[in-house]
Each structure stands twice: as structure tokens, then as C-alpha cells.
Enzyme design. Structure first.
Site, PDB file in Angstrom:
ATOM      1  N   LYS A   1      73.650  66.650 -68.662  1.00 16.61           N
ATOM      2  CA  LYS A   1      73.737  68.087 -68.927  1.00 16.61           C
ATOM      3  C   LYS A   1      75.123  68.438 -69.463  1.00 16.61           C
ATOM      4  CE  LYS A   1      73.324  72.505 -66.549  1.00 16.61           C
ATOM      5  NZ  LYS A   1      72.966  73.223 -65.323  1.00 16.61           N
TER       6      LYS A   1
ATOM      7  N   GLU B   1      80.109  58.458 -64.579  1.00 16.63           N
ATOM      8  CA  GLU B   1      79.215  57.306 -64.575  1.00 16.63           C
ATOM      9  C   GLU B   1      78.473  57.177 -65.905  1.00 16.63           C
ATOM     10  OE1 GLU B   1      79.475  59.610 -62.251  1.00 16.63           O
ATOM     11  OE2 GLU B   1      79.027  58.842 -60.237  1.00 16.63           O
TER      12      GLU B   1
ATOM     13  N   GLY C   1      70.570  70.605 -62.788  1.00 15.71           N
ATOM     14  CA  GLY C   1      70.360  69.167 -62.992  1.00 15.71           C
ATOM     15  C   GLY C   1      69.124  68.648 -62.271  1.00 15.71           C
ATOM     16  N   ARG C   2      68.990  69.014 -61.001  1.00 14.28           N
ATOM     17  CA  ARG C   2      67.873  68.470 -60.221  1.00 14.28           C
ATOM     18  C   ARG C   2      66.548  69.173 -60.517  1.00 14.28           C
ATOM     19  NH1 ARG C   2      71.901  70.693 -57.406  1.00 14.28           N
ATOM     20  NH2 ARG C   2      71.534  72.549 -56.146  1.00 14.28           N
TER      21      ARG C   2
ATOM     22  N   GLU D   1      70.678  68.132 -52.029  1.00 15.76           N
ATOM     23  CA  GLU D   1      71.725  68.724 -52.873  1.00 15.76           C
ATOM     24  C   GLU D   1      71.514  70.239 -52.949  1.00 15.76           C
ATOM     25  OE1 GLU D   1      72.567  67.980 -57.347  1.00 15.76           O
ATOM     26  OE2 GLU D   1      73.735  66.436 -56.360  1.00 15.76           O
TER      27      GLU D   1
ATOM     28  N   HIS E   1      55.610  48.618 -42.149  1.00 15.82           N
ATOM     29  CA  HIS E   1      56.121  47.322 -41.704  1.00 15.82           C
ATOM     30  C   HIS E   1      57.639  47.315 -41.661  1.00 15.82           C
ATOM     31  CE1 HIS E   1      52.143  45.471 -41.684  1.00 15.82           C
ATOM     32  NE2 HIS E   1      51.905  46.331 -42.664  1.00 15.82           N
TER      33      HIS E   1
ATOM     34  N   LYS F   1      84.709  63.369 -56.530  1.00 15.06           N
ATOM     35  CA  LYS F   1      84.990  63.094 -57.950  1.00 15.06           C
ATOM     36  C   LYS F   1      86.494  63.205 -58.203  1.00 15.06           C
ATOM     37  CE  LYS F   1      80.868  65.135 -60.131  1.00 15.06           C
ATOM     38  NZ  LYS F   1      80.419  66.242 -60.967  1.00 15.06           N
TER      39      LYS F   1
HETATM   40  O1  F6P Z   1      75.618  64.976 -58.487  1.00 19.51           O
HETATM   41  C1  F6P Z   1      76.156  66.111 -59.081  1.00 19.51           C
HETATM   42  C2  F6P Z   1      75.505  66.426 -60.381  1.00 19.51           C
HETATM   43  O2  F6P Z   1      76.151  67.538 -60.912  1.00 19.51           O
HETATM   44  C3  F6P Z   1      74.012  66.674 -60.261  1.00 19.51           C
HETATM   45  O3  F6P Z   1      73.681  67.934 -59.834  1.00 19.51           O
HETATM   46  C4  F6P Z   1      73.558  66.350 -61.629  1.00 19.51           C
HETATM   47  O4  F6P Z   1      72.195  66.180 -61.643  1.00 19.51           O
HETATM   48  C5  F6P Z   1      74.349  65.097 -61.909  1.00 19.51           C
HETATM   49  O5  F6P Z   1      75.606  65.350 -61.318  1.00 19.51           O
HETATM   50  C6  F6P Z   1      74.469  64.683 -63.338  1.00 19.51           C
HETATM   51  O6  F6P Z   1      75.143  65.612 -64.123  1.00 19.51           O
HETATM   52  P1  F6P Z   1      75.075  65.543 -65.706  1.00 19.51           P
HETATM   53  O7  F6P Z   1      73.665  65.735 -66.100  1.00 19.51           O
HETATM   54  O8  F6P Z   1      75.946  66.679 -66.169  1.00 19.51           O
HETATM   55  O9  F6P Z   1      75.609  64.220 -66.154  1.00 19.51           O
END
Ligand code: F6P
Length: 531
Positions: free
Chosen positions: A198, A204, A255-256, A341, A372, A500
Site C-alpha cells: 500500500k 520487508e 491493509g488487512r 491488528e 493430533h 519498526k
Molecule cells: O503490519 C503493519 C502494516 O501496516 C499492515 O497493516 C499492512 O498490512 C502491512 O504493514 C503492509 O503494509 P504495506 O502494504 O504498506 O507494505
């Protein structure tokens, strides 16, 4: 909108009294004996999903008082405000409009923009699916959190509808052990990378995207513009990366809650435009149900209320999800982000600390694997953990015998949790594997089950795109319900920020070894990692 904090309402006091008088001691076995209509009384049909809520530790009065609580806390007005696009994500000053992403053309807010991107996205997905022309056999989604968990859950769930010639891969973790084995198996000429973020700033995702681009070029890959596409609200950053094909979305898509947007591109490529539209339509049907059904017949609202009853009155701190469909193997992980979250908050909308519990821990595994592993604890452990079973009536495979076994196991587990087994009953049974060195009564005590352990069963007719869409939307609105009554902002996630920031500070210290000003434990670990 000012509504009273939930624990100051008349309904909350009534629930407290009701819990002390009847709720704490409610025994499901007795409740079923007393009321021959209990199953019918607690059965609810919503679009695509039938729910049996009768094996829960509540009665008709509990349910009515919970509905009273919802009304006193203004749940319906909050729900309407969300659908109307009011900025209910107050800490970020944003609307919350993932429901607009699945509204039919012309029916929801921002319809023109939403359907413009959707049409373009689906046309692109179809062009990739034309593998003879596109040459693509592997699609790698690079994203994390909401830009990963939704597609990673939905693609295997809809495997029966997937393109047989396209393999889907998901890379999320910044740990290089995630991307390395994926790249090892790829041919750059036949691979499409989707950089899903987003913000297009997430550490990452940016790090993995850079590794993928480096690998692509090192392998002789040509034309980054053709092999890398972006799903993002930050079109500028994507262009700087070298991506020309981007699918945008908007700040009012959390995001979620974003698998319905451009973030759903891996799903659209896997299952095609028609099935992606069916996924959206199923979710939309559940949206209408949540928006219009009276709370007495509103499934997401009732699930959210039940969650609150368990969390704040029974004191249950966790809920286990057991989908008896292997395709839903990633559902528990998906729900962890959706629920924890969203509702893992300890202050109200005004920033005041809350005196009551919010999000439970959500966890689980597909049945029968979980049986199991940890079901032992669900049956005989010291904690009561409500379980949510998800069963699917019609399989998409041909092995009727396997399916019957899966369904029988699902029913047996909810039955066993509720019925338990008394020591007297265990005493009357043969226990061929029991040690002869111990007395019969001792063995019987080990072999008895307390029972009265609550569960909900959700039943789908088949795991179709529409049914899955409805199921996911059901969970979204359930999380909304409990969050609204708790009076929290379910749509921000400040809790991930501190880690972060500290990570950015620690990264150079790993190289330099500078431990000055660090707490002793972190300094010690840093030293050990560099030794
Ligand atoms: O984990 C925090 C967060 O902001 C989530 O809410 C989101 O889904 C994720 O990081 C990824 O963010 P982005 O889509 O901006 O890379």
C-alpha cells in the site's frame, strides 16, 4: 458520535448480573435437555453461511442483553457511518470503505474509480492467464501483512478454480530464507513479480523487491517493466523502482481489508476475472446482510457480541479456529491479522485507557491436523477456549469417503467438547492401553473430560469464490462489531510502529557493534550475534 463506554451502560450491568446468576454456571448439556428447540433458536442463516451458535455458553436472555448493549453503544449508527464513508478511522482521519470495493457498479461510493481499476486489473489478469501469449508460468507476490495474508489465504482456498498452468508463490518475510528457495525454482523469462505494498515503503517488501530485481537481472532477465508490476497507493515510488504497470487503490482501504482491491491481483490471476467477481459478489451479499438485517438475525453482529461475552464476562482470552477444509489452511493466520491488528488496542477513541479486555488471541490449524496436535488441551486443559469449526458440505474433489471422514471428525469434535465424559462413564469403559500399575479410578480420572466447552460451527455449502467472499466479509464485520462496542479504533495499527523504529536504529549497530545506550539484554544479544 458520542455513545457511552460499553461498561457504563445499563445493558452491561444487566449482563454482569445475568452472568453471575446464570451465565457462569450455564451447562450446555442441561440447556439442550431443557430446551428441545435450542438448536433452532440459535441457528442463523446469512448469505452463503449457516451458523450453529447453540453450543455456546449463552441463553436467549444473554443474547437479548447483548443486543441491548449493541444498541446502547450505537452499533447500528457506527455501522452506517462506516458504509457511508465517514472518517471513522479517527486517528488517521480516514474513511473505511473496503465495502465499496465489492459494491456493484454504480452502487457504492467511489464506484467509477473502483470499477475503473477493477476492470483494468481483471483485463491484465486475463492477459497473464493467456499463458501461450504471456509466457508466464510463475507469479510471485512480494508483500507482507495485509499485502500478503489475504491473497496467500484465498489462492489455495480456491485451488479448484485455479489456472492449471500458473504457479503462485508468496514472499513476505525479510528473512532471506523466504525468497531464496522461491527464486531457485524460477525462470526469469516465465515469471511475473507483483510488488504489493500500500505504502511502497515497507522495509520487508522493499528489501525483497530489490533482491528479486537483482536476481532477475543477474539471470539475464530482460524488460523489468514487463516482469514487475505493482499494487500500491504510491504510484510515484513504484515508478522510481522501474515499474510501469501499476494498479492503484486508496487510503480508505486498510491493509488487512485490501484483498478486494489491487492487492487481490494474485487471486485474479489464479482464478480469473469471473471468479474474482464472484468473490466480490459474495462479500457484497454479506455486506448487505450486515447493513440491513436486524441485530436479532444479524450473523456478524451476533458473532461479535458472543466474542465480547466470552472476553469480558467469561474471561476467555483466546479463540481457536478449526477449518475442516485443507484449502483454508491459511485462514487462521489471515484472521490473526484481521482480528488482532484491528482490535488489539488498549485505549478508547479519546485515547483513554480501557479497563476491560479487547482482542482475544486467535489461533488454529485445519482439522483434522489440529486434533493430533493441540486438541488435547482444548478437551482436557485447564483453560476454556471457544472453538470455531468451519465445515464445507460439498467437496471439490472426488474422494467422498475422505470427505465423509473429515465431516464426521468435525461434528465429533464439537460434540466431544460439549458432552465430555464423566469419571463414572470412564470407569465403565475398557482401557486396554492403560497401565495395570495404577488403580481403575486413577485411570478413569485421566480418561474423563469436563465437557461444557463451547463451540460455533459455520457451514458452507461449497468453498466457492462467492462463499469464501461471504465468509471473509463475515469475519470483517464481526471484528467491526466487537471493536465498535469496545469503543476502539479497529482501523489503525500504531502498535507495529515502535518495533519498526527500533529496528532502524539497531540495523547499523549490528554492523558497528556499538551497544552504547542499549538496555543490558539487547546489548548482550547484539554482542552474542556478532561474536
Ligand atoms: O503490519 C503493519 C502494516 O501496516 C499492515 O497493516 C499492512 O498490512 C502491512 O504493514 C503492509 O503494509 P504495506 O502494504 O504498506 O507494505
Amino acid at each position: 458520535m458520542t455513545t457511552p463506554r460499553c461498561d457504563t451502560t445499563v445493558a452491561w450491568s444487566a449482563l454482569r448480573g445475568h452472568y453471575e446468576a446464570h451465565g457462569r454456571e450455564l451447562d450446555l448439556r442441561e440447556a439442550f435437555t431443557r430446551d428441545a428447540q435450542r438448536f433452532e433458536a440459535f441457528a442463523l442463516q446469512a448469505p452463503e453461511v449457516f451458523a450453529d451458535l447453540s453450543k455456546n455458553r449463552w441463553d436467549l436472555l444473554t443474547r437479548q442483553l447483548l443486543i441491548d448493549l449493541a444498541r446502547e453503544c450505537g452499533l447500528e449508527a457506527r455501522r452506517d457511518a462506516m458504509f457511508a464513508g465517514e472518517p471513522i478511522n479517527t486517528t488517521e482521519g480516514r474513511a473505511v470503505l473496503h465495502t465499496a470495493l465489492r459494491a456493484p457498479r454504480g452502487a457504492g461510493p467511489f464506484s467509477e474509480e473502483v470499477h475503473g481499476v477493477l476492470d483494468r486489473l481483471l483485463a491484465f489478469a486475463e492477459s497473464v492467464r493467456d499463458t501461450a501469449a504471456s509466457g508466464i508460468t510463475d507469479v510471485v507476490n512480494i508483500g507482507i501483512g495485509g499485502s500478503d495474508l489475504g491473497p496467500q489465504m484465498v489462492v489455495p482456498a480456491l485451488d479448484a478454480f485455479a489456472h492449471p498452468g500458473i504457479r503462485s508463490h508468496f514472499v513476505s518475510n525479510v528473512d532471506g530464507h523466504d525468497i531464496t528457495p522461491v527464486l531457485r525454482r524460477l525462470d526469469p523469462k516465465r515469471t511475473l513479480f507483483i510488488i504489493a505494498s500500500k505504502t511502497f515503503t515497507t522495509q520487508e517488501t522493499m528489501a525483497n523487491a530489490a533482491v528479486a530485481r537483482q536476481w532477475f537481472l543477474a539471470q539475464g532477465g530482460q524488460d523489468i517493466g514487463r516482469h514487475f508490476v505493482g499494487a500500491t497507493t504510491n504510484l510515484k515510488a513504484a515508478a522510481e523502482f522501474g515499474i510501469h504497470t501499476t494498479f492503484g487503490f486508496w487510503d480508505w482501504v486498510g491493509g488487512r481489508y485490501s484483498l478486494w482491491s489491487a492487492i487481490g491481483l494474485p487471486i485474479a490471476i489464479a482464478v480469473g476475472a469471473e471468479h474474482f467477481r464472484a468473490l466480490l459478489a459474495g462479500a457484497h451479499a454479506m455486506d448487505r446482510h450486515f447493513a440491513t438485517a436486524p441485530l436479532e438475525a444479524n450473523l456478524p453482529a451476533q458473532l461479535g457480541l458472543l466474542d465480547l461475552w466470552y472476553r469480558n464476562f467469561h474471561g476467555f482470552g483466546s479463540r481457536s479456529v478449526a477449518p475442516y477444509h485443507q484449502g483454508l489452511k491459511r485462514l487462521p493466520a489471515y484472521l490473526q491479522q484481521l482480528e488482532m491488528e484491528s482490535n488489539g488496542k488498549c485505549v478508547d477513541l479519546e485515547g483513554q485507557p480501557l479497563p476491560y479486555g479487547t482482542s482475544p488471541v486467535v489461533w488454529g490449524e485445519p482439522g483434522t491436523n489440529g486434533q493430533h496436535a493441540y486438541f488435547q488441551m482444548l478437551h482436557q486443559g485447564t483453560d476454556v477456549i471457544p472453538v470455531e469449526f468451519i465445515a464445507v458440505k460439498r467437496p471439490t474433489h472426488e474422494h467422498a469417503d475422505l470427505h465423509a471422514k473429515a465431516l464426521a471428525n468435525c461434528l465429533a469434535q464439537s460434540q466431544a467438547l460439549m458432552l465430555g465424559k464423566s469419571t463414572e462413564a470412564a470407569l465403565g469403559e475398557k482401557a486396554p492401553t492403560a497401565s495395570a500399575a495404577l488403580g481403575k479410578l486413577t485411570i478413569a480420572r485421566h480418561r474423563s473430560f469436563p465437557g461444557n466447552r463451547p463451540s460455533t460451527t459455520l457451514l458452507l455449502d461449497a468453498l466457492t469464490p462467492a462463499a469464501l467472499g461471504a465468509l471473509i466479509a463475515l469475519y470483517e464485520h464481526r471484528v467491526f462489531t466487537s471493536g465498535a462496542i469496545w469503543g476502539i479504533n479497529s482501523f489503525d495499527q500504531w502498535g507495529v510502529e515502535l518495533g519498526k523504529a527500533l529496528c532502524s536504529e539497531l540495523l547499523p549497530r549490528l554492523a558497528s557493534g556499538d551497544a552504547s545506550g542499549l538496555d543490558a539484554s539487547t546489548a548482550g544479544l547484539l554482542k552474542a550475534l556478532r561474536a
